[in-house]
Design a protein around this motif. Structure first.
Motif, PDB file in Angstrom:
ATOM      1  N   ASN A   1       8.531   2.240   4.219  1.00 14.29           N
ATOM      2  CA  ASN A   1       9.580   3.112   3.709  1.00 14.29           C
ATOM      3  C   ASN A   1       8.936   4.450   3.369  1.00 14.29           C
ATOM      4  OD1 ASN A   1      11.968   4.033   2.664  1.00 14.29           O
ATOM      5  ND2 ASN A   1      11.627   3.119   0.642  1.00 14.29           N
ATOM      6  N   VAL A   2       9.539   5.536   3.830  1.00 14.60           N
ATOM      7  CA  VAL A   2       9.021   6.857   3.452  1.00 14.60           C
ATOM      8  C   VAL A   2      10.023   7.514   2.524  1.00 14.60           C
ATOM      9  CG1 VAL A   2       7.616   7.274   5.489  1.00 14.60           C
ATOM     10  CG2 VAL A   2      10.041   7.864   5.530  1.00 14.60           C
ATOM     11  N   ASP A   3       9.574   8.457   1.732  1.00 14.83           N
ATOM     12  CA  ASP A   3      10.539   9.165   0.895  1.00 14.83           C
ATOM     13  C   ASP A   3      11.162  10.305   1.720  1.00 14.83           C
ATOM     14  OD1 ASP A   3       8.835  11.307   0.912  1.00 14.83           O
ATOM     15  OD2 ASP A   3       8.387  11.251  -1.247  1.00 14.83           O
ATOM     16  N   LEU A   4      12.041  11.075   1.094  1.00 14.40           N
ATOM     17  CA  LEU A   4      12.796  12.059   1.886  1.00 14.40           C
ATOM     18  C   LEU A   4      11.945  13.246   2.340  1.00 14.40           C
ATOM     19  CD1 LEU A   4      16.275  11.861   0.190  1.00 14.40           C
ATOM     20  CD2 LEU A   4      15.828  11.594   2.619  1.00 14.40           C
ATOM     21  N   SER A   5      10.706  13.364   1.819  1.00  9.69           N
ATOM     22  CA  SER A   5       9.821  14.405   2.359  1.00  9.69           C
ATOM     23  C   SER A   5       9.285  13.975   3.727  1.00  9.69           C
ATOM     24  CB  SER A   5       8.658  14.663   1.401  1.00  9.69           C
ATOM     25  OG  SER A   5       7.770  13.564   1.426  1.00  9.69           O
ATOM     26  N   LEU A   6       9.456  12.692   4.039  1.00  6.28           N
ATOM     27  CA  LEU A   6       8.949  12.055   5.261  1.00  6.28           C
ATOM     28  C   LEU A   6       7.427  12.098   5.337  1.00  6.28           C
ATOM     29  CD1 LEU A   6      11.530  13.363   7.926  1.00  6.28           C
ATOM     30  CD2 LEU A   6      11.693  11.346   6.492  1.00  6.28           C
ATOM     31  N   LYS A   7       6.764  12.375   4.224  1.00  4.85           N
ATOM     32  CA  LYS A   7       5.300  12.489   4.228  1.00  4.85           C
ATOM     33  C   LYS A   7       4.633  11.428   3.353  1.00  4.85           C
ATOM     34  CE  LYS A   7       4.494  16.985   5.885  1.00  4.85           C
ATOM     35  NZ  LYS A   7       5.841  17.548   6.071  1.00  4.85           N
ATOM     36  N   VAL A   8       5.348  10.916   2.388  1.00  2.95           N
ATOM     37  CA  VAL A   8       4.780   9.944   1.456  1.00  2.95           C
ATOM     38  C   VAL A   8       5.579   8.644   1.569  1.00  2.95           C
ATOM     39  CG1 VAL A   8       4.245   9.469  -0.971  1.00  2.95           C
ATOM     40  CG2 VAL A   8       4.173  11.817  -0.105  1.00  2.95           C
TER      41      VAL A   8
ATOM     42  N   LEU B   1       0.840  -1.201   0.000  1.00  2.68           N
ATOM     43  CA  LEU B   1       0.000   0.000   0.000  1.00  2.68           C
ATOM     44  C   LEU B   1       0.867   1.240   0.000  1.00  2.68           C
ATOM     45  CD1 LEU B   1      -0.097   1.244   3.193  1.00  2.68           C
ATOM     46  CD2 LEU B   1      -1.558  -0.715   3.476  1.00  2.68           C
ATOM     47  N   GLU B   2       0.262   2.326  -0.472  1.00  4.09           N
ATOM     48  CA  GLU B   2       0.951   3.616  -0.461  1.00  4.09           C
ATOM     49  C   GLU B   2       0.205   4.519   0.501  1.00  4.09           C
ATOM     50  OE1 GLU B   2       0.859   4.505  -4.598  1.00  4.09           O
ATOM     51  OE2 GLU B   2       2.575   3.203  -5.018  1.00  4.09           O
TER      52      GLU B   2
ATOM     53  N   LEU C   1      -4.557  11.348   6.876  1.00  6.90           N
ATOM     54  CA  LEU C   1      -3.851  10.157   6.398  1.00  6.90           C
ATOM     55  C   LEU C   1      -4.582   9.566   5.198  1.00  6.90           C
ATOM     56  CD1 LEU C   1      -1.694   7.866   6.874  1.00  6.90           C
ATOM     57  CD2 LEU C   1      -3.423   6.763   8.289  1.00  6.90           C
ATOM     58  N   LYS C   2      -3.844   9.385   4.102  1.00  2.45           N
ATOM     59  CA  LYS C   2      -4.436   8.742   2.936  1.00  2.45           C
ATOM     60  C   LYS C   2      -3.731   7.406   2.700  1.00  2.45           C
ATOM     61  CE  LYS C   2      -5.900  12.770   0.361  1.00  2.45           C
ATOM     62  NZ  LYS C   2      -5.233  13.802  -0.417  1.00  2.45           N
ATOM     63  N   VAL C   3      -4.521   6.347   2.531  1.00  5.41           N
ATOM     64  CA  VAL C   3      -3.942   5.020   2.310  1.00  5.41           C
ATOM     65  C   VAL C   3      -4.567   4.393   1.062  1.00  5.41           C
ATOM     66  CG1 VAL C   3      -3.552   2.742   3.306  1.00  5.41           C
ATOM     67  CG2 VAL C   3      -3.649   4.720   4.797  1.00  5.41           C
ATOM     68  N   GLU C   4      -3.733   3.915   0.181  1.00  3.67           N
ATOM     69  CA  GLU C   4      -4.202   3.334  -1.070  1.00  3.67           C
ATOM     70  C   GLU C   4      -3.541   1.964  -1.263  1.00  3.67           C
ATOM     71  OE1 GLU C   4      -6.771   3.423  -3.775  1.00  3.67           O
ATOM     72  OE2 GLU C   4      -6.503   5.371  -2.804  1.00  3.67           O
ATOM     73  N   PRO C   5      -4.329   0.867  -1.264  1.00  2.00           N
ATOM     74  CA  PRO C   5      -3.681  -0.432  -1.499  1.00  2.00           C
ATOM     75  C   PRO C   5      -3.132  -0.540  -2.930  1.00  2.00           C
ATOM     76  CG  PRO C   5      -6.062  -0.685  -1.340  1.00  2.00           C
ATOM     77  CD  PRO C   5      -5.781   0.751  -1.077  1.00  2.00           C
ATOM     78  N   THR C   6      -2.056  -1.263  -3.107  1.00  3.31           N
ATOM     79  CA  THR C   6      -1.466  -1.410  -4.440  1.00  3.31           C
ATOM     80  C   THR C   6      -1.367  -2.888  -4.804  1.00  3.31           C
ATOM     81  OG1 THR C   6       0.715  -1.383  -3.455  1.00  3.31           O
ATOM     82  CG2 THR C   6      -0.053   0.684  -4.372  1.00  3.31           C
ATOM     83  N   VAL C   7      -1.486  -3.180  -6.074  1.00  4.06           N
ATOM     84  CA  VAL C   7      -1.266  -4.544  -6.563  1.00  4.06           C
ATOM     85  C   VAL C   7      -0.288  -4.449  -7.721  1.00  4.06           C
ATOM     86  CG1 VAL C   7      -2.296  -6.620  -7.535  1.00  4.06           C
ATOM     87  CG2 VAL C   7      -3.615  -5.230  -5.945  1.00  4.06           C
TER      88      VAL C   7
END
Lengths: 248, 355
Positions: free
Chosen positions: B260-267, B72-73, B80-86
């Motif tokens: 794992n978060v990206d360097l913005s620490l938000k996504v 998920l992303e 908080l936004k959560v989106e499952p991924t396949v």
């Protein structure tokens, strides 16, 4: 909220791990968005007299001056990170500990060795408390970024306790032992995504020994592969000589 | 065996076939990596493919259960936004041995059990399996006859069997029959080819003999008697806990979940990676307690997961006899030897009772 203040320092080392940070490429721009680098001798001339939120320390501690200096850095830093093999496990500098210190001094400085007093090599955590460890000689850039993000999120980073083989197998590399070459992967801590083996090199064991190695079992394996035991001991000592100070 | 379900492909046309497959979708097939090592890799041309190969370093499981898979992303803005991924793509797997097909069938069983692994089930639909029957043992590590994985049964779309002058191909699904049509290289099978196939299978039954001195049906009893067998203590001395045996196993499916978060620490993303019961951190819990600290207990657990627990739950042996664990083990722990040792010890115990 102001950006965390970050500094880089070096002790006995080749400064190659700091070079890895400086050479990290595009992500460096994103790193600079979230931290303020206040001191980093390899890339800037400015110095900082105040406290640090995060101090990255490369290199091992090899004389009294270094002991004093690392203690002061520790006092000024909220978080101290050991960067690279020299700092985390003593690294190649630890090989000095196999010899008599006077003999070593004479070999390097000749008769004037007395003006350069030296100590047994130690990893940073053997002198002052360390909060985060980034292993490797040099460090693996993706792991540096992972640890940095853990620090900024205030969560721990766990160095994998299992051997490099785990990552190497998932990368489907041909095992070095199948090629008839001795590789340190089976006894070395993972976390580098088997970087060297992916590129056709053996593992030199730069990240240090796994936490719970089956030494007796490994001796049997060496026999099967006709590798002399002392050959492997020497390979282990190349990076792990300072480990003996961990016991005390 | 119904003749209308079979087709013939001339041996000289196999490269044409592979090149045509490549125009239909991405194709992964066994490729030689040197030093008697093979790997399933996506191919650009038929020349790369090894038709004769011993089991690949990692089984084709890696396409069904990627070594590193995003689940998920999320983004941590004001809310908080959560989106499952396949993660999936159309893929044709060519040249899969019957042992590896058996492995995929085991995974299907577990991952369609509750709670269903949706990502796995979606991905599976996009993968076409073209099997390749083995006419002889790959090497001495295989024990496929013991578990009955040396013959094609089910779990594939097409199955290639090499006969003297041609391949006879079994069509086992509509996906398979689509490929036959699209490539347009196949001829219908005649009675004579069916007879040749039968003759090959008879020849195989002489070559493939049960490699373990017991039968599959006795496994539950054997393992029920073997929890304290002496071999586990021996493995304590031998095993290096490198996790190779589980990484290469076609039926191991344990994973760890990380973020794992990206360097913005938000996504960031939540993802899973393969994990192994053989590794030190696997059974470690809060407080530093490790409920499977000894290597002997970990190795025993591995064997019980293959030969005991899943028989109760799914009625299936979770070993495909591919021999990968024995082939890859630096310490020389060999599955056939471990099973034989369990049988000998347990037999001795039974005899003592009688005497």
């Amino acid at each position: 909220m102001s950006k965390p203040k970050v500094a880089f320092f070096d002790f006995a080392c080749c400064e190659g791990c700091q070079l890895q940070v400086a050479n990290i490429g595009e992500p460096l721009l994103d790193v600079l968005d979230i931290v303020q680098i206040v001191e980093f001798r390899e890339v800037m001339s400015e110095k900082w007299n105040g406290d640090f939120d995060v101090a990255f320390v490369e290199g091992s501690i090899t004389d009294e001056h270094a002991v004093e200096r690392i203690k002061k850095i520790r006092e000024r830093s909220k978080i101290l990170v050991a960067l690279g093999s020299c700092a985390t496990i003593g690294g190649v500098n630890g090989m000095k500990n196999s010899f008599d210190l006077e003999e070593v001094g004479k070999y390097v400085y000749g008769e004037s060795y007395k003006f350069f007093p030296t100590l047994h090599t130690k990893a940073v955590h053997q002198v002052v408390p360390v909060d985060y460890f980034i292993n490797g000689c040099p460090i693996y850039q993706p792991e540096f970024l992972t640890v940095l993000k853990c620090i900024l999120q205030g969560i721990p980073y766990y160095v994998p306790e299992y051997p490099v083989c785990v990552e190497c197998k998932l990368n489907e590399n041909v095992c070095m032992y199948d090629r008839g070459v001795t590789c340190m992967g089976p006894v070395t801590k993972a976390g580098c995504n088997s970087w060297c083996i992916n590129n056709g090199n053996i593992c030199y064991g730069c990240r240090g020994l796994t936490i719970n190695p089956n030494t007796e079992g490994l001796k049997e394996v060496l026999k099967n592969y006709k590798i002399p035991e002392d050959f492997l001991i020497k390979k282990i000592e190349m990076y792990n000589k300072c480990k003996e100070f961990d016991k005390s | 065996m119904k003749t209308e379900h079979y087709r013939i492909l001339e041996k000289s046309k196999i490269t044409d076939f592979l090149d045509k497959l490549n125009t239909i979708s991405k194709v992964a097939a066994p490729v030689y990596k040197g030093f008697n090592n093979y790997a399933f890799q996506t191919i650009k041309s038929a020349e790369e493919v090894s038709l004769k190969y011993i089991p690949t370093v990692i089984p084709p499981k890696k396409y069904f259960l990627p070594t590193n898979e995003s689940l998920l992303e999320f983004s941590l803005g004001n809310e908080l936004k959560v989106e499952p991924t396949v993660e999936y793509e159309n893929l044709i797997l060519f040249g899969v041995h019957t042992c590896d097909i058996a492995g995929i069938r085991c995974l299907n069983m577990v991952l369609s059990d509750k709670p269903k692994d949706t990502a796995y089930l979606i991905r599976k639909k996009h993968i076409t399996i073209i099997g390749l029957e083995c006419n002889d043992y790959c090497d001495e590590f295989a024990s496929c006859a013991f578990v009955g994985a040396h013959l094609p049964t089910t779990g594939y779309d097409l199955m290639f069997t090499e006969l003297e002058d041609y391949f006879i191909v079994h069509i086992h699904s509509s996906k398979g029959s689509d490929i036959i049509e699209k490539t347009g290289l196949f001829k219908p099978a005649q009675t004579i080819s069916m007879e040749e196939l039968k003759a090959l299978r008879e020849k195989k039954s002489a070559i493939f003999n049960n490699e373990i001195p017991t039968e599959r049906r006795y496994l539950p009893d054997l393992f029920d008697r073997s929890f304290n067998a002496s071999i586990w203590k021996e493995l304590e001395q031998k095993c290096l806990s490198c996790g190779n045996c589980t990484a290469v196993c076609p039926t191991c499916y344990c994973f760890d979940i990380k973020e794992n978060v990206d360097l913005s620490l938000k996504v960031g993303e939540r993802y899973r990676v393969w994990f192994s019961c053989q590794l030190d951190p696997f059974a470690k819990v809060a407080g530093g307690i490790d409920f499977r600290r000894e290597r002997s207990a970990r190795q025993r657990h591995r064997f019980y997961r293959k030969f005991r627990y899943h028989i109760d739950r799914y009625g299936m042996v979770f070993c495909t006899g591919c021999g990968r664990c024995s082939r890859t083990c630096m310490a020389g722990i060999k599955l056939k030897e471990v099973l034989t040792s369990l049988i000998r010890e347990s037999e001795a115990k039974i005899w003592r009772k009688w005497l």
